[in-house]
Design a protein around this motif. Structure first.
Motif, PDB file in Angstrom:
ATOM      1  N   GLU A  78       0.838  -1.206  -0.128  1.00 18.06           N
ATOM      2  CA  GLU A  78       0.034   0.032   0.033  1.00 18.06           C
ATOM      3  C   GLU A  78       0.906   1.382   0.005  1.00 18.06           C
ATOM      4  OE1 GLU A  78      -2.303   3.063   2.690  1.00 18.06           O
ATOM      5  OE2 GLU A  78      -1.620   1.116   3.561  1.00 18.06           O
ATOM      6  N   GLN A  79       1.959   1.353   0.751  1.00 19.54           N
ATOM      7  CA  GLN A  79       2.663   2.481   0.968  1.00 19.54           C
ATOM      8  C   GLN A  79       3.665   2.620  -0.302  1.00 19.54           C
ATOM      9  OE1 GLN A  79       4.719   1.949   4.659  1.00 19.54           O
ATOM     10  NE2 GLN A  79       3.141   3.035   5.950  1.00 19.54           N
ATOM     11  N   ALA A  80       4.142   1.613  -0.959  1.00 15.51           N
ATOM     12  CA  ALA A  80       4.910   1.771  -1.992  1.00 15.51           C
ATOM     13  C   ALA A  80       4.009   2.138  -3.250  1.00 15.51           C
ATOM     14  CB  ALA A  80       5.497   0.294  -2.482  1.00 15.51           C
ATOM     15  N   LEU A  81       2.813   1.761  -3.444  1.00 15.55           N
ATOM     16  CA  LEU A  81       1.922   2.048  -4.399  1.00 15.55           C
ATOM     17  C   LEU A  81       1.539   3.546  -4.148  1.00 15.55           C
ATOM     18  CD1 LEU A  81       0.252   0.935  -6.748  1.00 15.55           C
ATOM     19  CD2 LEU A  81      -1.688   0.375  -5.163  1.00 15.55           C
ATOM     20  N   ARG A  82       1.241   3.956  -3.097  1.00 20.96           N
ATOM     21  CA  ARG A  82       0.786   5.318  -2.879  1.00 20.96           C
ATOM     22  C   ARG A  82       2.100   6.381  -3.350  1.00 20.96           C
ATOM     23  NH1 ARG A  82      -1.663   5.975   3.053  1.00 20.96           N
ATOM     24  NH2 ARG A  82      -1.636   8.125   2.644  1.00 20.96           N
ATOM     25  N   ALA A  83       3.363   5.801  -3.155  1.00 22.18           N
ATOM     26  CA  ALA A  83       4.580   6.521  -3.342  1.00 22.18           C
ATOM     27  C   ALA A  83       4.662   6.644  -4.913  1.00 22.18           C
ATOM     28  CB  ALA A  83       5.725   6.074  -2.618  1.00 22.18           C
ATOM     29  N   ILE A  84       4.725   5.500  -5.622  1.00 18.75           N
ATOM     30  CA  ILE A  84       4.671   5.295  -6.975  1.00 18.75           C
ATOM     31  C   ILE A  84       3.571   6.576  -7.387  1.00 18.75           C
ATOM     32  CG2 ILE A  84       4.173   3.892  -8.857  1.00 18.75           C
ATOM     33  CD1 ILE A  84       5.446   1.616  -7.335  1.00 18.75           C
TER      34      ILE A  84
END
Length: 317
Positions: A78-84
């Motif tokens: 979830e956090q990586a996706l939001r950052a991307i």
């Protein structure tokens, strides 16, 4: 200069920031934590000027080019996706995400956003692994591989008292395979490719996750066993057996002493005089990818490692 912010304030983040000081192309932009006090404490230790307690605010900052995700495994995706989606490059601590399908989503999203998604797998970029790879031709036809990593977690004592601990929490993708065994799986895939088949067994602890496990992996003409544990400790070396010689080495996560023993008993020993804190090599690689190197091989290794982990979890008894 690439400016990176950290997500997560556990011990691994402190190690990351220490290693970051040795990398000339990337600098620390600031610290994110849900707790203001924890963020300030970490920032003071790191010498960082900025802190955030709102993840969206951090991701919207023009002072941040990339993020290092070192939160519990279960929230990496979830956090990586939001950052991307915010246009940030992402270095995510191993395991990148719990499943291959989740990593495939991140790959597609990163491609669309024009950013890099990269897993911080220490041994993949360690000079000791490169030295090990260079020795393999001396072994002849490789028939047996045995990779072992057992390191008892101090937090296991908390589990024994019935307390909840992130690294042993099934809701957060905790357990020995994700935290320790992933090093063995990644090295196996890195050196020999994806196995044809795997069978596995594990020991479940009170929280419901695997505390220790063993895997048998099959290849054409070769078999490999992996053993890992977070509830016991061992200094047993790993080894790769060929028809002409066998190489043993001390640590899967950071090989430092490699010994080739030939059929006649002759031995060649190679020792690498490097710091045990080898995270700087993965950080340097992350910088190279942001600067334009092709990440395909790095990402494929991560994807194949997660596919193998998926198979191990499906076959575990």
């Amino acid at each position: 200069m690439i400016r990176i912010a950290t997500i997560g304030t556990s011990a691994i983040t402190y190690s990351f920031v220490d290693a970051l000081a040795e990398v000339s192309t990337i600098e620390l932009a600031g610290v994110y934590s849900r707790s203001r006090e924890t963020a300030r404490k970490a920032a003071a230790a790191f010498g960082a000027e900025q802190t955030w307690t709102d993840l969206d605010a951090m991701l919207a900052s023009t002072d941040v080019d990339a993020v290092y995700v070192a939160s519990p495994n279960g929230v990496h995706h979830e956090q990586a996706l939001r950052a991307i989606r915010a246009g940030k490059h992402v270095l995510v601590e191993k395991p990148a995400v719990p499943t291959a399908d989740q990593f495939s989503v991140l790959l597609d999203e990163a491609k669309d956003a024009g950013v890099v998604i990269f897993e911080g797998m220490r041994n993949a970029y360690d000079p000791g692994t490169a030295a090990l790879r260079a020795l393999l031709p001396k072994l002849g036809q490789i028939r047996r591989v045995s990779l072992a990593y057992s390191q008892r977690s101090a937090r296991y004592d908390l589990v024994l008292t019935g307390r909840s601990v992130n690294i042993f929490d099934p809701k957060l993708a905790g357990g020995a395979l994700y935290d320790i065994g992933v090093y063995c799986v990644s090295m196996l895939v890195d050196l020999f490719g994806v196995p044809q088949a795997v069978t596995a067994s594990n020991v479940t602890v009170g929280s419901g996750v695997d505390g220790a496990g063993a895997v048998l992996a099959s290849y054409p003409g070769m078999v490999a066993d992996l053993s890992y544990s977070k509830i016991t400790a061992s200094d047993r070396p790993s080894e790769i057996q060929g028809e002409l010689a066998t190489v043993t080495f001390d640590r899967v996560a950071a090989p430092r002493e490699l010994v080739v023993t030939y059929l006649d008993g002759k031995r060649d020993t190679e020792r690498l005089d490097l710091s045990p804190a080898n995270m700087r090599f993965e950080i340097e690689r992350f910088g190279q990818l942001i600067e334009g190197d092709d990440p395909a091989a790095d990402q494929l290794r991560t994807l194949h490692t997660l596919e193998t982990i998926d198979a191990i979890r499906a076959s575990s008894i």
